[in-house]
Design a protein around this motif. Structure first.
Motif, PDB file in Angstrom:
ATOM      1  N   PRO A  20      -1.642  -0.876   7.501  1.00  0.00           N
ATOM      2  CA  PRO A  20      -0.773   0.193   7.019  1.00  0.00           C
ATOM      3  C   PRO A  20      -0.903   1.444   7.867  1.00  0.00           C
ATOM      4  O   PRO A  20      -1.988   1.783   8.335  1.00  0.00           O
ATOM      5  N   LYS A  21       0.233   2.107   8.075  1.00  0.00           N
ATOM      6  CA  LYS A  21       0.223   3.389   8.755  1.00  0.00           C
ATOM      7  C   LYS A  21       0.486   4.460   7.700  1.00  0.00           C
ATOM      8  O   LYS A  21       0.717   4.172   6.535  1.00  0.00           O
ATOM      9  N   ARG A  22       0.491   5.688   8.135  1.00  0.00           N
ATOM     10  CA  ARG A  22       0.759   6.771   7.197  1.00  0.00           C
ATOM     11  C   ARG A  22       2.151   6.665   6.600  1.00  0.00           C
ATOM     12  O   ARG A  22       2.420   7.186   5.525  1.00  0.00           O
ATOM     13  N   GLY A  23       3.048   5.978   7.292  1.00  0.00           N
ATOM     14  CA  GLY A  23       4.427   5.928   6.833  1.00  0.00           C
ATOM     15  C   GLY A  23       4.661   5.084   5.601  1.00  0.00           C
ATOM     16  O   GLY A  23       5.667   5.248   4.908  1.00  0.00           O
ATOM     17  N   HIS A  24       3.753   4.150   5.297  1.00  0.00           N
ATOM     18  CA  HIS A  24       3.945   3.259   4.154  1.00  0.00           C
ATOM     19  C   HIS A  24       3.340   3.836   2.881  1.00  0.00           C
ATOM     20  O   HIS A  24       2.255   4.419   2.912  1.00  0.00           O
ATOM     21  N   ALA A  25       4.050   3.641   1.764  1.00  0.00           N
ATOM     22  CA  ALA A  25       3.532   4.100   0.473  1.00  0.00           C
ATOM     23  C   ALA A  25       2.460   3.162  -0.051  1.00  0.00           C
ATOM     24  O   ALA A  25       1.669   3.522  -0.910  1.00  0.00           O
ATOM     25  N   GLY A  26       2.440   1.938   0.434  1.00  0.00           N
ATOM     26  CA  GLY A  26       1.447   0.942   0.036  1.00  0.00           C
ATOM     27  C   GLY A  26       1.238  -0.037   1.171  1.00  0.00           C
ATOM     28  O   GLY A  26       1.765   0.144   2.270  1.00  0.00           O
ATOM     29  N   TYR A  27       0.477  -1.087   0.909  1.00  0.00           N
ATOM     30  CA  TYR A  27       0.211  -2.086   1.939  1.00  0.00           C
ATOM     31  C   TYR A  27       1.395  -3.047   2.069  1.00  0.00           C
ATOM     32  O   TYR A  27       1.751  -3.725   1.096  1.00  0.00           O
ATOM     33  N   PRO A  28       2.034  -3.138   3.233  1.00  0.00           N
ATOM     34  CA  PRO A  28       3.103  -4.111   3.428  1.00  0.00           C
ATOM     35  C   PRO A  28       2.604  -5.522   3.126  1.00  0.00           C
ATOM     36  O   PRO A  28       1.507  -5.905   3.534  1.00  0.00           O
ATOM     37  N   GLY A  29       3.408  -6.277   2.396  1.00  0.00           N
ATOM     38  CA  GLY A  29       3.029  -7.641   2.037  1.00  0.00           C
ATOM     39  C   GLY A  29       2.546  -7.781   0.618  1.00  0.00           C
ATOM     40  O   GLY A  29       2.436  -8.897   0.108  1.00  0.00           O
ATOM     41  N   GLU A  30       2.305  -6.664  -0.081  1.00  0.00           N
ATOM     42  CA  GLU A  30       1.841  -6.732  -1.464  1.00  0.00           C
ATOM     43  C   GLU A  30       2.990  -6.677  -2.459  1.00  0.00           C
ATOM     44  O   GLU A  30       2.776  -6.791  -3.659  1.00  0.00           O
ATOM     45  N   GLY A  31       4.205  -6.488  -1.965  1.00  0.00           N
ATOM     46  CA  GLY A  31       5.368  -6.430  -2.850  1.00  0.00           C
ATOM     47  C   GLY A  31       5.962  -7.811  -3.108  1.00  0.00           C
ATOM     48  O   GLY A  31       5.364  -8.834  -2.756  1.00  0.00           O
ATOM     49  N   PRO A  32       7.158  -7.862  -3.719  1.00  0.00           N
ATOM     50  CA  PRO A  32       7.806  -9.136  -4.021  1.00  0.00           C
ATOM     51  C   PRO A  32       8.044  -9.972  -2.773  1.00  0.00           C
ATOM     52  O   PRO A  32       8.482  -9.455  -1.743  1.00  0.00           O
ATOM     53  N   LYS A  33       7.758 -11.250  -2.863  1.00  0.00           N
ATOM     54  CA  LYS A  33       7.946 -12.148  -1.734  1.00  0.00           C
ATOM     55  C   LYS A  33       9.420 -12.218  -1.350  1.00  0.00           C
ATOM     56  O   LYS A  33      10.294 -12.341  -2.197  1.00  0.00           O
ATOM     57  N   GLY A  34       9.684 -12.141  -0.062  1.00  0.00           N
ATOM     58  CA  GLY A  34      11.058 -12.224   0.425  1.00  0.00           C
ATOM     59  C   GLY A  34      11.781 -10.888   0.471  1.00  0.00           C
ATOM     60  O   GLY A  34      12.935 -10.823   0.899  1.00  0.00           O
ATOM     61  N   GLU A  35      11.107  -9.809   0.041  1.00  0.00           N
ATOM     62  CA  GLU A  35      11.714  -8.476   0.105  1.00  0.00           C
ATOM     63  C   GLU A  35      11.078  -7.682   1.241  1.00  0.00           C
ATOM     64  O   GLU A  35       9.951  -7.957   1.649  1.00  0.00           O
ATOM     65  N   PHE A  36      11.849  -6.708   1.733  1.00  0.00           N
ATOM     66  CA  PHE A  36      11.414  -5.931   2.885  1.00  0.00           C
ATOM     67  C   PHE A  36      11.672  -4.451   2.645  1.00  0.00           C
ATOM     68  O   PHE A  36      12.332  -4.072   1.676  1.00  0.00           O
ATOM     69  N   CYS A  37      11.170  -3.630   3.541  1.00  0.00           N
ATOM     70  CA  CYS A  37      11.440  -2.198   3.441  1.00  0.00           C
ATOM     71  C   CYS A  37      12.944  -1.929   3.400  1.00  0.00           C
ATOM     72  O   CYS A  37      13.411  -1.039   2.700  1.00  0.00           O
ATOM     73  N   LYS A  38      13.724  -2.702   4.147  1.00  0.00           N
ATOM     74  CA  LYS A  38      15.158  -2.461   4.227  1.00  0.00           C
ATOM     75  C   LYS A  38      15.896  -2.762   2.932  1.00  0.00           C
ATOM     76  O   LYS A  38      17.038  -2.337   2.750  1.00  0.00           O
ATOM     77  N   THR A  39      15.266  -3.512   2.005  1.00  0.00           N
ATOM     78  CA  THR A  39      15.913  -3.792   0.727  1.00  0.00           C
ATOM     79  C   THR A  39      15.397  -2.876  -0.377  1.00  0.00           C
ATOM     80  O   THR A  39      15.748  -3.049  -1.539  1.00  0.00           O
ATOM     81  N   CYS A  40      14.559  -1.901  -0.008  1.00  0.00           N
ATOM     82  CA  CYS A  40      13.973  -0.978  -0.984  1.00  0.00           C
ATOM     83  C   CYS A  40      14.817   0.294  -1.063  1.00  0.00           C
ATOM     84  O   CYS A  40      15.310   0.789  -0.037  1.00  0.00           O
ATOM     85  N   ILE A  41      14.970   0.851  -2.258  1.00  0.00           N
ATOM     86  CA  ILE A  41      15.792   2.054  -2.412  1.00  0.00           C
ATOM     87  C   ILE A  41      15.113   3.284  -1.821  1.00  0.00           C
ATOM     88  O   ILE A  41      15.743   4.324  -1.673  1.00  0.00           O
ATOM     89  N   HIS A  42      13.841   3.174  -1.461  1.00  0.00           N
ATOM     90  CA  HIS A  42      13.111   4.331  -0.951  1.00  0.00           C
ATOM     91  C   HIS A  42      13.174   4.469   0.575  1.00  0.00           C
ATOM     92  O   HIS A  42      12.647   5.429   1.122  1.00  0.00           O
ATOM     93  N   ILE A  43      13.811   3.517   1.268  1.00  0.00           N
ATOM     94  CA  ILE A  43      13.893   3.621   2.724  1.00  0.00           C
ATOM     95  C   ILE A  43      14.897   4.707   3.103  1.00  0.00           C
ATOM     96  O   ILE A  43      15.944   4.866   2.471  1.00  0.00           O
TER      97      ILE A  43
END
Length: 199
Positions: A20-43
């Motif tokens: 994780p870098k400072r840019g992420h709110a959490g650890y990438p990969g801990e969210g729903p399987k098959g979802e990405f930053c680009k499908t999140c409303i916070h991007i």
């Protein structure tokens, strides 16, 4: 090292795989399987420079520097949030967000409750524009179309209601309507997960 990773829980493996870098709110990969930053409303699309787009996470204290950049295809983190959207023809999205329109009339009953995104479809209900102006409402000369314009919460779906906006046969009861920065995306019938065109 591989043997050690096999003994770790999946979340720990993901933490090692995606630093994780400072840019992420959490650890990438801990969210729903098959979802990405680009499908999140916070991007957030922070602009396009040198032929590429730069993205940030709205949940972080990001800067304009590259240290807080995130990649659109990074796996979703644990704070991923992907609301479904409902496509509505203008001027009705504008009325929901600016005139207190608390009913979205529909031809069928819906069981969905909770927060949704409001999508303004590409087509405009010109007769509705004429009717609202005839009723004394001041409307803008142009409307944003073809993207997300706001959000609201569905609290009920009714077959009758005292609201002046209810015409039926069914109505989604809306609360907490709020305008959001416009984000272009294609609409779809019923409730759908937006596929962001700027991500």
């Amino acid at each position: 090292m591989a043997d050690q990773l096999m003994l770790l829980p999946q979340a720990a493996i993901d933490r090692k795989r995606y630093k994780p870098k400072r840019g992420h709110a959490g650890y990438p990969g801990e969210g729903p399987k098959g979802e990405f930053c680009k499908t999140c409303i916070h991007i957030v699309n922070n602009g396009r420079y040198g032929g590429r787009s730069y993205f940030k996470c709205a949940l972080t204290n990001w800067t304009n520097g590259k240290a807080t950049d995130i990649k659109a295809n990074d796996p979703a983190c644990g704070k991923w949030e992907g609301l479904r959207a409902l496509s509505i023809r203008q001027p009705w999205p504008w009325a929901i967000l600016n005139l207190g329109k608390d009913i979205e009339n529909r031809s069928q009953n819906f069981k969905r409750r909770g927060p949704i995104l409001i999508h303004a479809s590409l087509t405009i209900d010109e007769q509705a524009v004429i009717d609202l102006r005839a009723q004394g409402y001041e409307l803008p000369t142009t409307f944003k179309t073809g993207g997300i314009v706001g959000k609201a919460t569905i609290t009920d779906c009714v077959s009758e209601h005292s609201s002046e906006w209810f015409t039926g046969p069914y109505g989604l009861v809306l609360t907490d309507a709020k305008t959001l920065p416009f984000r272009p995306c294609k609409g779809a019938q019923s409730f759908f997960v937006p596929k962001w065109e700027d991500a």
